[in-house]
Design an enzyme around this catalytic site. Structure first.
Site, PDB file in Angstrom:
ATOM      1  CG  HIS A 186      -1.840   1.192   1.250  1.00  0.00           C
ATOM      2  ND1 HIS A 186      -3.205   1.050   1.367  1.00  0.00           N
ATOM      3  CD2 HIS A 186      -1.630   2.528   1.131  1.00  0.00           C
ATOM      4  CE1 HIS A 186      -3.772   2.245   1.333  1.00  0.00           C
ATOM      5  NE2 HIS A 186      -2.826   3.166   1.195  1.00  0.00           N
ATOM      6  CG  HIS A 201      -0.697   7.227  -1.182  1.00  0.00           C
ATOM      7  ND1 HIS A 201      -1.937   7.382  -1.772  1.00  0.00           N
ATOM      8  CD2 HIS A 201      -0.917   6.570  -0.014  1.00  0.00           C
ATOM      9  CE1 HIS A 201      -2.854   6.856  -0.979  1.00  0.00           C
ATOM     10  NE2 HIS A 201      -2.264   6.355   0.085  1.00  0.00           N
ATOM     11  CG  PHE A 202       5.048   5.838  -6.279  1.00  0.00           C
ATOM     12  CD1 PHE A 202       6.055   5.941  -5.345  1.00  0.00           C
ATOM     13  CD2 PHE A 202       4.977   4.672  -7.054  1.00  0.00           C
ATOM     14  CE1 PHE A 202       6.982   4.917  -5.165  1.00  0.00           C
ATOM     15  CE2 PHE A 202       5.896   3.649  -6.885  1.00  0.00           C
ATOM     16  CZ  PHE A 202       6.898   3.769  -5.940  1.00  0.00           C
ATOM     17  NE  ARG A 203       0.787  12.214  -2.496  1.00  0.00           N
ATOM     18  CZ  ARG A 203      -0.158  11.753  -1.726  1.00  0.00           C
ATOM     19  NH1 ARG A 203      -1.156  11.047  -2.234  1.00  0.00           N
ATOM     20  NH2 ARG A 203      -0.172  11.978  -0.436  1.00  0.00           N
ATOM     21  CG  ASN A 237      -4.872   8.770  -3.355  1.00  0.00           C
ATOM     22  OD1 ASN A 237      -3.862   8.200  -3.742  1.00  0.00           O
ATOM     23  ND2 ASN A 237      -4.940   9.385  -2.186  1.00  0.00           N
ATOM     24  CE  LYS A 287      -7.927   2.427  -0.568  1.00  0.00           C
ATOM     25  NZ  LYS A 287      -6.703   3.061  -0.159  1.00  0.00           N
ATOM     26  CG  HIS A 325      -9.706   4.959   3.383  1.00  0.00           C
ATOM     27  ND1 HIS A 325      -8.485   5.580   3.502  1.00  0.00           N
ATOM     28  CD2 HIS A 325     -10.469   5.454   4.388  1.00  0.00           C
ATOM     29  CE1 HIS A 325      -8.514   6.422   4.524  1.00  0.00           C
ATOM     30  NE2 HIS A 325      -9.704   6.371   5.072  1.00  0.00           N
ATOM     31  CG  HIS A 332      -4.712   2.625   5.792  1.00  0.00           C
ATOM     32  ND1 HIS A 332      -6.045   2.658   6.124  1.00  0.00           N
ATOM     33  CD2 HIS A 332      -4.617   3.243   4.590  1.00  0.00           C
ATOM     34  CE1 HIS A 332      -6.702   3.274   5.172  1.00  0.00           C
ATOM     35  NE2 HIS A 332      -5.862   3.631   4.221  1.00  0.00           N
ATOM     36  CG  LEU A 364      -7.357  11.045   7.560  1.00  0.00           C
ATOM     37  CD1 LEU A 364      -8.107  11.817   6.502  1.00  0.00           C
ATOM     38  CD2 LEU A 364      -8.211  10.871   8.815  1.00  0.00           C
ATOM     39  CG  ASP A 379      -1.449   5.032   3.860  1.00  0.00           C
ATOM     40  OD1 ASP A 379      -1.557   5.318   2.656  1.00  0.00           O
ATOM     41  OD2 ASP A 379      -2.196   5.487   4.731  1.00  0.00           O
ATOM     42  CG  HIS A 410       0.604  15.343   1.866  1.00  0.00           C
ATOM     43  ND1 HIS A 410      -0.368  15.694   0.947  1.00  0.00           N
ATOM     44  CD2 HIS A 410       0.179  14.197   2.439  1.00  0.00           C
ATOM     45  CE1 HIS A 410      -1.341  14.789   0.978  1.00  0.00           C
ATOM     46  NE2 HIS A 410      -1.027  13.865   1.863  1.00  0.00           N
ATOM     47  CB  ALA A 415      -4.661  13.067   5.987  1.00  0.00           C
TER      48      ALA A 415
HETATM   49  O1  DOR Z   1      -3.102   9.774   5.484  1.00  0.00           O
HETATM   50  C1  DOR Z   1      -3.468   9.434   4.377  1.00  0.00           C
HETATM   51  N1  DOR Z   1      -2.902   9.944   3.263  1.00  0.00           N
HETATM   52  N2  DOR Z   1      -4.452   8.537   4.264  1.00  0.00           N
HETATM   53  C2  DOR Z   1      -5.008   8.238   3.085  1.00  0.00           C
HETATM   54  O2  DOR Z   1      -5.916   7.461   3.062  1.00  0.00           O
HETATM   55  C3  DOR Z   1      -4.546   8.916   1.855  1.00  0.00           C
HETATM   56  C4  DOR Z   1      -3.190   9.414   1.986  1.00  0.00           C
HETATM   57  C5  DOR Z   1      -2.791  10.391   0.901  1.00  0.00           C
HETATM   58  O3  DOR Z   1      -3.076  10.129  -0.267  1.00  0.00           O
HETATM   59  O4  DOR Z   1      -2.174  11.410   1.226  1.00  0.00           O
HETATM   60 ZN    ZN Z   2      -3.200   5.158   1.481  1.00  0.00          ZN
END
Ligand code: DOR
Ligand code: ZN
Length: 348
Positions: free
Chosen positions: A14, A16-18, A42, A100, A137, A175, A220, A248, A252, A264
């Site tokens: 799990h 996130h790469f953006r 996302n 997802k 989620h 998560h 989150l 996860d 950011h 988050a």
């Molecule tokens: O803390 C989080 N950040 N929880 C998520 O479910 C998404 C993630 C994000 O994409 O930044």
């Molecule tokens: Zn996530």
């Protein structure tokens, strides 16, 4: 005392790469440690079709440093209007490894998520028939439900009914943060599993709220009470194949975290393995680390475990206070701390 640990190369189930510059900046941290990662969809706009996933996968692959073997595993962002045929085609062609489910507005970039879980039952039925993994989620979004209760409420209102309606559907409860989630996963059959992040093993909600607001510990689902953290540590280190590694990691930029309305997400990719390993060490469970990090995940996803190995040694590992990416800073998890293990070799 064990001071050296050599295990099969792990995967991150799990992540996130953006996209764009941030993605190019963060991919090397993950590729250094993991052979594969389940990449969350996302983005803005979200990855909702197999064509978008193919193109996103190509962009990630182009960002992997030369000489490193890393495979991104793509996911489809489910919406109220998901085309089940495209999802099934994408899965059969090897583009999608999972889909997802974000409840609408539950978290970062989830505005296009599911407005009413029952609306996608026909898609879930198709996924069950095609044996496509559902990543969830698990938080309700109702204003009258306390943020600390949203995971438990999601189980009762949505996850239990989904598992009952689709008894063969493979579900990853992502998560997890509560004892309620652990109990639910343990109660279900082999087709229900969960990922656990490093932050939820290390911090409870005090880390967010005591001594001033700590935006870099905000993600989150939010970290919960200490009893939940202790239960998560027990579950992760128990050896049960239902629990596996999913960081996860969610980058950011510093200014977006340190803001009146901070985002988050915790960026834990730089030292994810060392962070997890410290927990297994503290719990006297070093012998169970390989299962959690490298074996249970592939078994659940019906993929072969990696044949190559990595080695970690008991050595101080200083975590920098911030990383300079694309001329903007990102503050990593454990910033300024010293971890007790260090990844020394990615090939044994
Ligand atoms: O803390 C989080 N950040 N929880 C998520 O479910 C998404 C993630 C994000 O994409 O930044
Ligand atoms: Zn996530």
């Amino acid at each position: 005392m064990t001071d050296t640990l050599t295990i099969r190369r792990p995967d991150d189930w799990h992540l996130h790469f953006r996209d764009g510059d941030v993605m190019r900046g963060v991919v090397p941290y993950t590729a250094r440690q993991f052979a594969r990662a389940i990449v969350m969809p996302n983005l803005s706009p979200p990855i909702t079709t197999s064509e978008m996933a193919r193109a996103y996968r190509d962009r990630i692959v182009a960002a992997v440093p030369n000489g490193i073997d890393f495979t991104p595993l793509m996911t489809c962002y489910l919406t109220d209007t998901t085309d089940a045929d495209d999802l099934a085609r994408g899965a059969s062609e090897g583009v999608f490894t999972a889909a997802k489910l974000y409840p609408a507005n539950a978290t970062t970039n989830s505005a296009h998520g599911i407005s009413d879980v029952e609306r996608i039952y026909p898609v879930l039925e198709r996924m069950e028939a095609e044996d496509i993994v559902l990543c969830v989620h698990g938080e309700v979004t109702d204003d009258d439900i306390d943020v600390f209760d949203r995971e438990a409420e999601f189980i009762a209102r949505h996850l239990r009914p989904i598992a009952k309606a689709f008894p063969k559907l493979r579900i990853v409860f992502e998560h997890i943060t509560t004892k309620d989630a652990i109990d639910f996963v343990m109660e279900m059959g082999e087709n229900v599993a969960a990922t656990i992040t490093p932050q939820h093993l290390h911090i409870n909600r005090n880390a967010m709220l005591v001594g001033g607001i700590q935006p870099h510990n905000y993600c989150l689902p939010v970290a919960k009470r200490e009893i939940h953290r202790l239960a998560l540590r027990k579950a992760a280190t128990s050896g049960a194949p239902k629990f596996f590694l999913g960081t996860d990691s969610a980058p950011h930029l510093r200014h977006a975290k340190e803001s009146a309305c901070g985002c988050a997400g915790i960026f834990n990719a730089p030292h994810a393995l060392e962070s997890y390993l410290e927990v297994f060490d503290d719990e006297n469970a070093l012998d169970r680390f390989e299962g959690f990090a490298s074996v249970h995940g592939p078994a659940f996803y019906k993929l072969p475990a990696n044949e190559t190995q990595i080695t970690l040694k008991r050595r101080d590992c200083a975590v920098t206070a911030s990383l300079d990416l694309t001329n903007e800073e990102i503050v990593p998890f454990h910033a300024g701390q010293t971890l007790r293990w260090r990844l020394v070799s990615a090939d044994g």
